[in-house]
Design an enzyme around this catalytic site. Structure first.
Site, short mmCIF file in Angstrom:
data_model
loop_
_atom_site.label_atom_id
_atom_site.label_comp_id
_atom_site.label_asym_id
_atom_site.label_seq_id
_atom_site.Cartn_x
_atom_site.Cartn_y
_atom_site.Cartn_z
N ARG A 57 -0.29 4.30 -17.06
CA ARG A 57 -0.62 5.69 -16.08
C ARG A 57 -0.53 4.70 -14.65
O ARG A 57 -0.04 5.43 -13.59
CB ARG A 57 -1.66 6.09 -16.23
CG ARG A 57 -1.85 6.94 -17.45
CD ARG A 57 -2.88 7.76 -17.45
NE ARG A 57 -3.11 8.44 -16.38
CZ ARG A 57 -4.12 9.42 -16.15
NH1 ARG A 57 -5.30 9.16 -16.99
NH2 ARG A 57 -4.48 9.78 -15.06
N LYS A 82 -0.42 3.82 -6.30
CA LYS A 82 -0.57 5.14 -7.18
C LYS A 82 -1.46 6.16 -6.66
O LYS A 82 -0.74 7.16 -6.40
CB LYS A 82 -1.11 4.55 -8.61
CG LYS A 82 -1.48 6.33 -9.54
CD LYS A 82 -2.19 5.60 -10.79
CE LYS A 82 -3.58 5.42 -10.72
NZ LYS A 82 -4.45 6.55 -10.62
N ASN A 83 -2.30 5.93 -6.04
CA ASN A 83 -3.32 6.69 -5.31
C ASN A 83 -2.80 7.15 -3.88
O ASN A 83 -3.45 7.60 -3.38
CB ASN A 83 -4.81 6.23 -5.37
CG ASN A 83 -5.32 6.38 -6.76
OD1 ASN A 83 -4.56 6.90 -7.82
ND2 ASN A 83 -6.34 5.60 -7.10
N ARG A 142 -16.04 14.71 -13.49
CA ARG A 142 -14.96 14.92 -12.51
C ARG A 142 -14.76 16.50 -11.80
O ARG A 142 -13.73 16.96 -11.98
CB ARG A 142 -13.40 14.44 -13.08
CG ARG A 142 -13.35 13.07 -13.76
CD ARG A 142 -13.90 12.17 -12.69
NE ARG A 142 -12.92 11.64 -11.79
CZ ARG A 142 -11.65 11.17 -12.04
NH1 ARG A 142 -11.38 10.50 -13.24
NH2 ARG A 142 -10.96 10.98 -11.01
N PRO A 143 -15.69 17.05 -11.54
CA PRO A 143 -15.55 18.52 -10.98
C PRO A 143 -14.77 18.46 -9.46
O PRO A 143 -14.51 17.55 -9.06
CB PRO A 143 -17.21 18.92 -10.53
CG PRO A 143 -17.77 17.44 -10.25
CD PRO A 143 -17.32 16.51 -11.33
N VAL A 144 -14.31 19.74 -9.53
CA VAL A 144 -13.37 19.88 -8.11
C VAL A 144 -14.13 20.98 -7.34
O VAL A 144 -13.52 21.41 -6.57
CB VAL A 144 -12.04 20.21 -8.54
CG1 VAL A 144 -11.35 19.00 -9.19
CG2 VAL A 144 -11.97 21.52 -9.47
N ASP A 169 -12.86 1.27 -8.44
CA ASP A 169 -11.45 1.13 -9.49
C ASP A 169 -11.45 -0.30 -9.74
O ASP A 169 -10.46 -0.76 -10.55
CB ASP A 169 -10.63 1.54 -8.98
CG ASP A 169 -10.38 3.03 -8.73
OD1 ASP A 169 -9.49 3.72 -8.02
OD2 ASP A 169 -11.25 3.76 -9.31
N CYS A 223 -12.92 13.48 -17.74
CA CYS A 223 -12.15 12.20 -18.24
C CYS A 223 -13.07 11.35 -18.78
O CYS A 223 -14.48 11.68 -18.67
CB CYS A 223 -11.09 11.76 -17.33
SG CYS A 223 -11.88 10.49 -16.15
N ILE A 235 -20.28 5.74 -8.18
CA ILE A 235 -19.44 6.65 -7.98
C ILE A 235 -19.43 7.73 -9.18
O ILE A 235 -19.50 8.96 -8.79
CB ILE A 235 -17.97 6.32 -7.61
CG1 ILE A 235 -18.42 5.12 -6.34
CG2 ILE A 235 -17.14 7.21 -7.38
CD1 ILE A 235 -18.49 6.05 -4.94
N ARG A 253 -5.28 14.17 -13.73
CA ARG A 253 -6.01 14.89 -12.95
C ARG A 253 -5.63 15.19 -11.52
O ARG A 253 -5.89 16.21 -10.96
CB ARG A 253 -7.56 14.56 -13.20
CG ARG A 253 -8.30 14.38 -14.55
CD ARG A 253 -9.51 13.72 -14.53
NE ARG A 253 -10.18 14.79 -13.58
CZ ARG A 253 -10.20 14.61 -12.30
NH1 ARG A 253 -9.80 13.42 -11.54
NH2 ARG A 253 -11.09 15.54 -11.66
C1 EPZ Z 1 -9.99 9.21 -6.67
O1 EPZ Z 1 -10.50 9.95 -7.54
C2 EPZ Z 1 -9.01 8.16 -7.34
N1 EPZ Z 1 -7.82 8.87 -7.97
C3 EPZ Z 1 -9.90 7.63 -8.38
O2 EPZ Z 1 -9.07 6.63 -9.06
C4 EPZ Z 1 -11.03 6.84 -7.91
O3 EPZ Z 1 -11.79 6.09 -8.73
C5 EPZ Z 1 -12.01 7.64 -6.90
O4 EPZ Z 1 -11.17 8.28 -5.88
C6 EPZ Z 1 -13.15 7.09 -6.04
O5 EPZ Z 1 -12.28 5.96 -5.33
C7 EPZ Z 1 -6.86 9.34 -7.08
O6 EPZ Z 1 -6.93 9.02 -5.98
C8 EPZ Z 1 -5.65 10.03 -7.86
P1 EPZ Z 1 -13.70 11.35 -5.80
P2 EPZ Z 1 -11.15 11.27 -7.15
O7 EPZ Z 1 -13.37 13.01 -5.65
O8 EPZ Z 1 -10.75 12.04 -5.89
C9 EPZ Z 1 -17.78 13.81 -7.26
C10 EPZ Z 1 -7.78 5.47 -10.57
O9 EPZ Z 1 -8.29 4.64 -11.57
N2 EPZ Z 1 -17.03 14.87 -6.88
O10 EPZ Z 1 -13.62 10.61 -4.69
O11 EPZ Z 1 -11.31 12.39 -8.21
C11 EPZ Z 1 -17.18 12.75 -8.33
O12 EPZ Z 1 -17.64 13.45 -9.68
C12 EPZ Z 1 -8.73 6.73 -10.39
O13 EPZ Z 1 -6.80 5.24 -10.05
C13 EPZ Z 1 -17.65 16.11 -7.16
O14 EPZ Z 1 -18.85 16.10 -7.31
O15 EPZ Z 1 -12.75 10.94 -6.72
C14 EPZ Z 1 -17.41 11.57 -8.11
O16 EPZ Z 1 -18.75 11.30 -8.56
C15 EPZ Z 1 -9.83 6.64 -11.30
N3 EPZ Z 1 -17.10 17.24 -6.64
C16 EPZ Z 1 -17.60 11.45 -6.67
O17 EPZ Z 1 -17.60 12.74 -6.14
C17 EPZ Z 1 -15.74 17.24 -6.11
O18 EPZ Z 1 -15.17 18.39 -5.82
C18 EPZ Z 1 -16.19 10.61 -6.00
O19 EPZ Z 1 -14.97 11.25 -6.75
C19 EPZ Z 1 -15.04 16.31 -5.99
C20 EPZ Z 1 -15.81 15.12 -6.53
#
Ligand code: EPZ
Length: 425
Positions: free
Chosen positions: A404, A28-29, A128-130, A312, A123, A334, A99
């Protein structure tokens, strides 16, 4: 893949050993960023091994709403053509259900110089900030304003830059890497995510002519090109689905063979399962697990970015530890709120104490069935695993979460001998 049926429940009668073979689906990812990456090319793209998941259906709906052509052929290969995209808008009602829609931001800006994408919002597992995605795109010259819950972005032509992530971000790395593909000049991304799905996306982009080096390491270098060509690409297997089935077999004392998987991407999970007593063998594209009637031993773990223990897989291993002998310390580094499944496991008799981002389990002899509620995708997987080993019939509510990310989960589990059925009310 269909409309998520909100009231669906799963009924699981626990206590059956899982034995047999299961074919692992596409990741999926990896599929989600690769689908978003198809926006970068005006040439046709064919993708194989696309998992039939609700999140994939949502991403395809989003691409079609922009004007992309999306067709599944008789072999379930996906033919995409983004040539005619003329809308650069990702609406809240789609983004809030998935998301990962934020992944269209980088490609839209890189190819068209404009994008209007809803903020994904938080969520169950966290805010989950971007902000790190936005910061990177601004560093490439994008003009970005955020108002009324939307990201409004424009760029005459994105410029290559050196960008270091303050925190490792999987989709953040993917967004900036995709934005750099058609940008002018060189982009060096440091503190990049090293997840296999990031590498799979890079290899997909390179198969279309993108100029990328270092994928899978913490430094990715992209030299911008003018355009991309067509490609036919196979999505990598899902390592989290693989780990989920391994743990489902382990908790029921069974014996399982995973086919069409990628053991090289599951090393930390495999070594933790071996510590819990599982006998595991691996080949190029298969993994076998046999408990040999051995008693499960509780195992400590701490989640971290790849190649560490994947967040995950935390909920699934937490369920396993809940009936393994001894105590285990499980640290989630995380996400700030990823122990929701523990509250539901308590209802099934688990003895797990949470202090901050550490959950400490004390193995109980057996869990007992109870009505429980899924809160997010991987928490649902953890509850299914617990129910497979629990005494009695467990009813899991809100299982649209599970649809999902797990393709045909009841069917695959039934084939392994589980007593599981979907109740649509
Ligand atoms: C990806 O989410 C995956 N989703 C998640 O899988 C997975 O849990 C996560 O990576 C960690 O491995 C997809 O790939 C679609 P991150 P992502 O940005 O990219 C912080 C599932 O179950 N952060 O690596 O959203 C964030 O809050 C899903 O399939 C910021 O602060 O995760 C977190 O604490 C759930 N600002 C950390 O970084 C940002 O702009 C890691 O998040 C981005 C992230």
């Amino acid at each position: 893949m269909g409309k998520p049926r909100i009231m669906d429940k799963l009924k699981i009668t626990g206590g059956k050993e899982l034995n047999g073979e299961v074919i692992i689906s596409g990741a999926k990812n990896a599929a989600l960023p690769i689908l978003a990456g198809s926006i970068l090319s005006s040439a046709p793209v064919t993708l194989n091994n696309i998992p039939q998941l609700n999140d994939v259906a949502t991403m395809l709906t989003l691409l079609q709403s922009m004007g992309a052509e999306v067709i599944f052929d008789e072999k379930m290969d996906l033919r995409l053509n983004a040539k005619e995209i003329e809308k650069y808008f990702a609406p809240y009602d789609l983004v809030k259900t998935m998301r990962a829609s934020i992944l269209v931001l980088g490609p839209l800006l890189s190819r068209f110089g404009r994008a209007e994408v809803s903020l994904p919002g938080g969520c169950a597992i966290g805010a989950r900030p971007v902000n790190l995605h936005v910061k990177g795109l601004r560093a490439m010259g994008a003009k970005i304003s955020i108002k009324n819950g939307y990201i409004y972005a424009t760029a005459k032509k994105l410029q290559g830059t050196n960008y270091r992530f303050d925190e490792v971000s999987v989709t953040g790395t993917e967004n900036i890497m995709m934005a750099a593909v058609l940008a002018k000049g060189k982009t060096v991304i440091t503190n990049a995510a090293m997840e296999p799905e990031v590498k799979d996306l890079a290899q997909f982009l390179k198969s279309m002519g993108a100029n990328i080096e270092g994928e899978g390491t913490s430094q990715i270098v992209v030299d911008g090109v003018d355009r991309l060509r067509e490609t036919n690409y196979r999505i990598m297997p899902d390592r989290i689905e693989s780990g989920t089935y391994l743990i489902a077999a382990a908790i029921t004392g069974g014996k399982i063979l995973l086919k069409k998987t990628a053991p090289q991407y599951l090393k930390t999970v495999i070594s933790k399962l071996q510590l819990s007593g599982a006998n595991i063998k691996c080949g190029d594209d298969w993994i076998s697990l046999d408990m040999h009637n051995k008693k499960l031993k509780a195992v400590d773990f701490e989640t971290s970015p790849y190649p560490g223990f994947p967040t995950d897989m935390q909920a699934q291993f937490c369920a396993l530890n809940s009936i393994s002998s001894g105590s285990a310390r499980m640290k989630e580094t995380i996400f700030e709120n990823r122990f929701q499944h523990v509250i539901e496991l308590h209802r099934m008799g688990a003895d797990i104490e949470i202090k901050g981002n550490i959950a400490t389990s004390k193995g109980v002899r057996r869990l007992t069935a109870a009505p429980v509620m899924a809160t997010d995708l991987r928490a649902s997987a953890g509850l299914i695993i617990a129910a497979l080993a629990a005494h009695g019939d467990t009813i899991i509510d809100r299982i649209y979460h599970i649809d999902r990310g797990y393709e045909r989960i009841e069917e695959k589990l039934q084939q392994l001998g589980a007593h599981i059925s979907r109740e649509t009310s």
